[in-house]
Design a protein around this motif. Structure first.
Motif, short mmCIF file in Angstrom:
data_model
loop_
_atom_site.label_atom_id
_atom_site.label_comp_id
_atom_site.label_asym_id
_atom_site.label_seq_id
_atom_site.Cartn_x
_atom_site.Cartn_y
_atom_site.Cartn_z
N HIS A 58 0.87 -1.18 0.00
CA HIS A 58 0.00 0.00 0.00
C HIS A 58 0.90 1.23 0.00
N MET A 60 -0.34 5.19 -0.16
CA MET A 60 -1.52 6.04 -0.32
C MET A 60 -1.24 7.44 0.22
N CYS A 78 -4.92 9.66 -3.39
CA CYS A 78 -4.48 8.81 -4.48
C CYS A 78 -3.85 7.55 -3.90
N THR A 79 -3.97 6.50 -4.66
CA THR A 79 -3.37 5.22 -4.30
C THR A 79 -2.32 4.92 -5.35
N ALA A 82 -1.32 -0.72 -4.47
CA ALA A 82 -2.36 -1.45 -3.75
C ALA A 82 -2.35 -2.90 -4.25
N CYS A 87 -8.60 -1.11 -6.14
CA CYS A 87 -8.38 -0.33 -4.92
C CYS A 87 -8.34 1.19 -5.16
N PRO A 88 -7.64 1.68 -6.18
CA PRO A 88 -7.60 3.13 -6.38
C PRO A 88 -8.97 3.79 -6.59
N THR A 91 -10.69 5.89 -3.71
CA THR A 91 -10.32 7.26 -3.33
C THR A 91 -11.47 8.24 -3.62
N CYS A 120 -12.19 2.84 1.35
CA CYS A 120 -10.95 2.09 1.56
C CYS A 120 -10.64 2.07 3.06
N LEU A 123 -7.43 4.27 3.95
CA LEU A 123 -7.64 5.72 3.88
C LEU A 123 -8.60 6.19 4.97
#
Length: 181
Positions: A58, A60, A78-79, A82, A87-88, A91, A120, A123
């Motif tokens: 990860h 992030m 922003c990712t 991951a 996953c992104p 956000t 997420c 986050l």
């Protein structure tokens, strides 16, 4: 003082979190976080995709833009790394906290907007310590406006209602401004 020595051990996971607060030229404040997770051995996710030892599982970034009253004016995230391709996309869910004010009820409001599959986990987890960074960053600005109503009595050990700090602040407030009329 340090932790006491441990027995011989092997590191398995390293999470690094860096948080910072900034005063912007437009009068607002940026409160930022960076989270990086790494493993000491290769890791395979549920789809069999590999992340090499030492690479970020990860990575992030999260920014809250707040005003002096801790109202969230904007959110950016922003990712960079991951374990899964989708996953992104999570956000985008952080936009749901725009317009919230950091304060009483914050955690509940965040859970309602970002809990479970709505956001997420990583986050969302950053939002709790990021609030503390916001308070610490804006302390000088908010301290100038402080009144008894804004003192967070019993919010922690230092602000215990019967503690020395609260007693001192109450005496100072009762005395009024040191150089006042």
């Amino acid at each position: 003082m340090a932790l006491p020595p441990s027995v011989e051990r092997e590191e398995l996971h390293h999470r690094s979190i860096d948080m910072r607060g900034y005063r912007r030229s437009d009068g607002l404040f940026d409160i930022e976080a960076r989270l990086i997770d790494r493993k000491t051995e290769d890791m395979h996710n549920s789809l069999g995709q590999r992340t090499s030892a030492g690479d970020a599982i990860h990575h992030m970034l999260l920014r809250l833009v707040v005003d002096e009253d801790l109202l969230i004016v904007d959110v950016a995230a922003c990712t960079l790394s991951a374990p899964y391709a989708q996953c992104p996309e999570a956000t985008l869910s952080l936009q749901r906290i725009k317009g919230l004010r950091i304060g009483a009820g914050w955690s509940k409001a965040v859970r309602e907007r970002l809990g479970a599959a709505q956001g997420c986990t990583h986050l969302t987890e950053l939002l709790t310590p990021l609030v503390t960074v916001a308070y610490q960053s804006l302390w000088p600005v908010r301290q100038a406006k402080a009144t008894q109503a804004t003192i967070k009595i019993d919010s922690c050990h230092a602000y215990a209602h019967a503690g020395l700090l609260v007693q001192h602040l109450q005496r100072m407030q009762a005395a009024g401004p040191a150089n006042g009329p």
